[in-house]
Enzyme design. Sequence first.
Site, PDB file in Angstrom:
ATOM      1  CE1 TYR A 247      -4.070   0.976  -0.740  1.00 14.90           C
ATOM      2  CE2 TYR A 247      -3.729   2.779   0.811  1.00 14.90           C
ATOM      3  CZ  TYR A 247      -4.276   2.408   0.016  1.00 14.90           C
ATOM      4  OH  TYR A 247      -5.358   2.973  -0.654  1.00 14.90           O
TER       5      TYR A 247
ATOM      6  NE  ARG B  40      -7.345  11.605  -3.515  1.00 12.93           N
ATOM      7  CZ  ARG B  40      -7.404  10.835  -2.330  1.00 12.93           C
ATOM      8  NH1 ARG B  40      -8.397  11.333  -1.737  1.00 12.93           N
ATOM      9  NH2 ARG B  40      -6.945   9.607  -2.052  1.00 12.93           N
TER      10      ARG B  40
ATOM     11  CE  LYS C 141      -7.589   1.870   1.236  1.00 13.06           C
ATOM     12  NZ  LYS C 141      -8.036   3.014   1.707  1.00 13.06           N
TER      13      LYS C 141
ATOM     14  CD  GLU D 104      -9.758   3.757  -1.121  1.00 11.23           C
ATOM     15  OE1 GLU D 104     -10.667   3.531  -0.352  1.00 11.23           O
ATOM     16  OE2 GLU D 104      -8.798   4.407  -0.874  1.00 11.23           O
ATOM     17  CG  ASP D 105      -7.561   6.790  -3.607  1.00 12.27           C
ATOM     18  OD1 ASP D 105      -8.018   7.475  -2.544  1.00 12.27           O
ATOM     19  OD2 ASP D 105      -6.547   6.602  -3.770  1.00 12.27           O
TER      20      ASP D 105
ATOM     21  CG  ASP E 114     -10.908   3.778   3.805  1.00 15.90           C
ATOM     22  OD1 ASP E 114     -11.306   3.794   4.855  1.00 15.90           O
ATOM     23  OD2 ASP E 114      -9.705   4.051   3.456  1.00 15.90           O
ATOM     24  CG  ASP E 115     -10.487   8.133  -0.295  1.00 13.38           C
ATOM     25  OD1 ASP E 115      -9.295   7.993  -0.102  1.00 13.38           O
ATOM     26  OD2 ASP E 115     -11.024   7.916  -1.431  1.00 13.38           O
TER      27      ASP E 115
ATOM     28  CG  ASN F 281      -1.118   8.616   2.550  1.00 14.44           C
ATOM     29  OD1 ASN F 281      -0.246   8.886   3.293  1.00 14.44           O
ATOM     30  ND2 ASN F 281      -2.217   8.388   2.946  1.00 14.44           N
TER      31      ASN F 281
HETATM   32  P1  NAI Z   1      -8.740  16.333  -2.110  1.00 12.24           P
HETATM   33  O1  NAI Z   1      -8.452  16.673  -3.296  1.00 12.24           O
HETATM   34  O2  NAI Z   1     -10.425  16.186  -1.826  1.00 12.24           O
HETATM   35  O3  NAI Z   1      -8.469  17.749  -0.973  1.00 12.24           O
HETATM   36  C1  NAI Z   1      -7.428  18.106  -1.082  1.00 12.24           C
HETATM   37  C2  NAI Z   1      -7.654  19.690  -0.372  1.00 12.24           C
HETATM   38  O4  NAI Z   1      -6.364  20.326  -0.029  1.00 12.24           O
HETATM   39  C3  NAI Z   1      -8.456  20.643  -1.197  1.00 12.24           C
HETATM   40  O5  NAI Z   1      -9.200  21.216  -0.297  1.00 12.24           O
HETATM   41  C4  NAI Z   1      -7.494  21.685  -1.784  1.00 12.24           C
HETATM   42  O6  NAI Z   1      -7.904  22.849  -1.935  1.00 12.24           O
HETATM   43  C5  NAI Z   1      -6.348  21.684  -0.660  1.00 12.24           C
HETATM   44  N1  NAI Z   1      -5.407  22.073  -1.034  1.00 12.24           N
HETATM   45  C6  NAI Z   1      -4.415  22.015  -2.207  1.00 12.24           C
HETATM   46  N2  NAI Z   1      -3.489  22.732  -2.296  1.00 12.24           N
HETATM   47  C7  NAI Z   1      -3.373  23.308  -1.171  1.00 12.24           C
HETATM   48  C8  NAI Z   1      -2.769  24.546  -0.490  1.00 12.24           C
HETATM   49  N3  NAI Z   1      -1.636  24.943  -1.314  1.00 12.24           N
HETATM   50  N4  NAI Z   1      -2.817  24.996   0.575  1.00 12.24           N
HETATM   51  C9  NAI Z   1      -4.030  24.842   1.079  1.00 12.24           C
HETATM   52  N5  NAI Z   1      -4.834  23.592   0.782  1.00 12.24           N
HETATM   53  C10 NAI Z   1      -4.581  23.200  -0.383  1.00 12.24           C
HETATM   54  O7  NAI Z   1      -7.971  15.205  -1.441  1.00 12.24           O
HETATM   55  P2  NAI Z   1      -8.191  14.312  -0.068  1.00 12.24           P
HETATM   56  O8  NAI Z   1      -8.897  13.021  -0.171  1.00 12.24           O
HETATM   57  O9  NAI Z   1      -8.944  15.294   1.009  1.00 12.24           O
HETATM   58  O10 NAI Z   1      -6.966  13.961   0.443  1.00 12.24           O
HETATM   59  C11 NAI Z   1      -5.888  14.823   0.742  1.00 12.24           C
HETATM   60  C12 NAI Z   1      -4.519  14.085   1.204  1.00 12.24           C
HETATM   61  O11 NAI Z   1      -4.891  13.399   2.204  1.00 12.24           O
HETATM   62  C13 NAI Z   1      -4.109  13.159   0.117  1.00 12.24           C
HETATM   63  O12 NAI Z   1      -2.767  13.421   0.056  1.00 12.24           O
HETATM   64  C14 NAI Z   1      -4.474  11.837   0.586  1.00 12.24           C
HETATM   65  O13 NAI Z   1      -3.461  10.918   0.147  1.00 12.24           O
HETATM   66  C15 NAI Z   1      -4.300  12.205   2.121  1.00 12.24           C
HETATM   67  N6  NAI Z   1      -5.208  11.145   2.793  1.00 12.24           N
HETATM   68  C16 NAI Z   1      -4.550  10.537   3.812  1.00 12.24           C
HETATM   69  C17 NAI Z   1      -5.264   9.308   4.709  1.00 12.24           C
HETATM   70  C18 NAI Z   1      -4.556   9.017   5.735  1.00 12.24           C
HETATM   71  O14 NAI Z   1      -3.467   9.303   5.999  1.00 12.24           O
HETATM   72  N7  NAI Z   1      -5.297   7.954   6.572  1.00 12.24           N
HETATM   73  C19 NAI Z   1      -6.489   9.022   4.147  1.00 12.24           C
HETATM   74  C20 NAI Z   1      -7.221   9.750   3.063  1.00 12.24           C
HETATM   75  C21 NAI Z   1      -6.402  10.808   2.541  1.00 12.24           C
END
Ligand code: NAI
Length: 554
Positions: A106, A159, A177, A248-249, A271-272, A411
């Site tokens: 993963y 995504r 997953k 997912e994603d 899950d996200d 991530n």
């Molecule tokens: P998303 O695309 O829905 O949201 C990303 C957000 O970040 C958006 O609101 C965007 O406006 C904001 N953003 C982008 N550039 C920015 C900047 N320069 N300054 C401030 N905000 C900014 O993506 P999602 O699903 O919310 O995932 C975000 C991250 O969280 C990914 O890297 C994902 O891998 C990670 N993630 C981690 C998990 C874990 O550790 N358990 C689980 C799910 C997601």
Amino acid sequence: MNTATKGPQHPQHVLPPRGAALLHDPILNKGTAFTLAERDALGLRGLLPPHVHTIEEQVTRVLQNFRSKQTDLERYIHLLSLLDRNETLFYRVVADHIEEMLPIIYTPTVGQACQQWGHLFRRPRGLYVSWADRGRVAELLRNWPHPEVRVIVVTDGERILGLGDQGVGGMGIPVGKLSLYTACAGIDPAQCLPVMLDVGTENQGYRDDPLYMGLRQPRVRGAEYDAFVAEFIEAVGQVFPRALVQFEDFANVNAFRLLEQWRDRICTFNDDMQGTAAVTLAGLYSALRLTGQKLRDQTILFLGAGEAGVGIGDLIVSAMVEEGATVEAARRRCWFVDSHGLVVKARRDLAEHKLRYAHDAPGAPDLRSAIEALAPTALIGVSTVARAFDKQVVEAMARLNERPIVFALSNPTSKSECTAEEAYTWSGGRAIFASGSPFPPCVVGGTTFVSGQGNNSYIFPGVGLGVVASRARHVTDRMFAAAARTLASLVLPSDLEMGRIYPALTRVREISARIGAAVAEVAFQDGLAGVERPKDVPALVESNMWTPRYRELR
Ligand code: NAI
């Protein structure tokens, strides 16, 4: 022929394969562990080297090969090839060495695999449901060789982790997953179905790549997209009516809408949003054991207001409400910074999902000014922006708090808002830190810190197990809240002492069993279960857990 009414057909399970066909059936294959009696009975004599190995000896061989590889990507390919040959052995290796294997099957390595999917391709795995096959999705599902599918993980690849649109290469995520469902919670691999909904890709690089394996067209959007997803969900209802569908994603332009559209109609979750929310809430509960504070008194600042951020915010709000806060007061404890600054009421550019956190307050152009204005107790990075928590950010959190809570959850590792070492160094060792992808232990000021990984694998396998065992009709927020509380309750004082706010991953099967029981309990209490409540719910859950050992074949 009317395929809509025809049941699934699985000829090889009516008549178990023999001889070479058996060696090529990854679910039944045991390789050199077939006993001499089995070799006689199943036409295998001569097709295998004469010595019969135990599964432990086979594990040794796999590990030797695995560890001799030069790169993590090579290790990934090695493990996936094993999965294609011998699932039992694969799961035995992964389950017994979960901390070593998880970063390979993963995040972060799976991200690289998705990016190079067309170049690494060896054998297909999972079901590719292409836009070109619209109108006949049920027929595709019937081609799947296993009739008893209970868990489906589906992506459209838009995504992938924090890596953006990977098109058809996003298939790496459902495959990964589902292998975690089995390794962490013992969901039978024959009951797992990874699905890639290929509706095109906006990634021009892939569309121009001769080895790209998906549709070379811009993504289908709007009503046509929704109709395609609906066809898929309805086909699942016909062919695999007992399956849980995990989204997912998906990009957030679709994810929020799809969840709202389907969560009360079928057995589904995202899950996200929901899994991430539960694992983060569990981390906060543990962090509060260290600070001695209450959740409802926290001020939480998120960097990133997407699926993960808003999903976490929503679950925190419901947990604060359980502690006695009103919804309004709880929401005012959660603040978001997105790419345009602090999310406040005066902004005119906010997407629907952010509006409930758009507070009546002065704006702030960036993270640093938002920290100064709000004095948060916890900072949660879900932005996909690497290094967004720089020295000044972490120092500010450490100036404002005795024990600043800093979670850098983006991530893969390359997108993490800061590293564990940075968080501990810049806070003088006072940060309570967790990350999305794992960081190795680090020594700061003579102290060794073992940071926790806010890894969804603590949550979703157990939730899925509880849903499968209770045959729940829906997956609810109450189930995720129960999962978060259960996970936090399993953190030991010795974990907290070394800075780790999650239990050791080596306990993940036990953790999943406990979470499964808590989730099933909610299903029974809330009238959502499809089976009678047994006297012993944990025993019911454990009876649904598959273990990676060879069964006698005759
Ligand atoms: P998303 O695309 O829905 O949201 C990303 C957000 O970040 C958006 O609101 C965007 O406006 C904001 N953003 C982008 N550039 C920015 C900047 N320069 N300054 C401030 N905000 C900014 O993506 P999602 O699903 O919310 O995932 C975000 C991250 O969280 C990914 O890297 C994902 O891998 C990670 N993630 C981690 C998990 C874990 O550790 N358990 C689980 C799910 C997601």
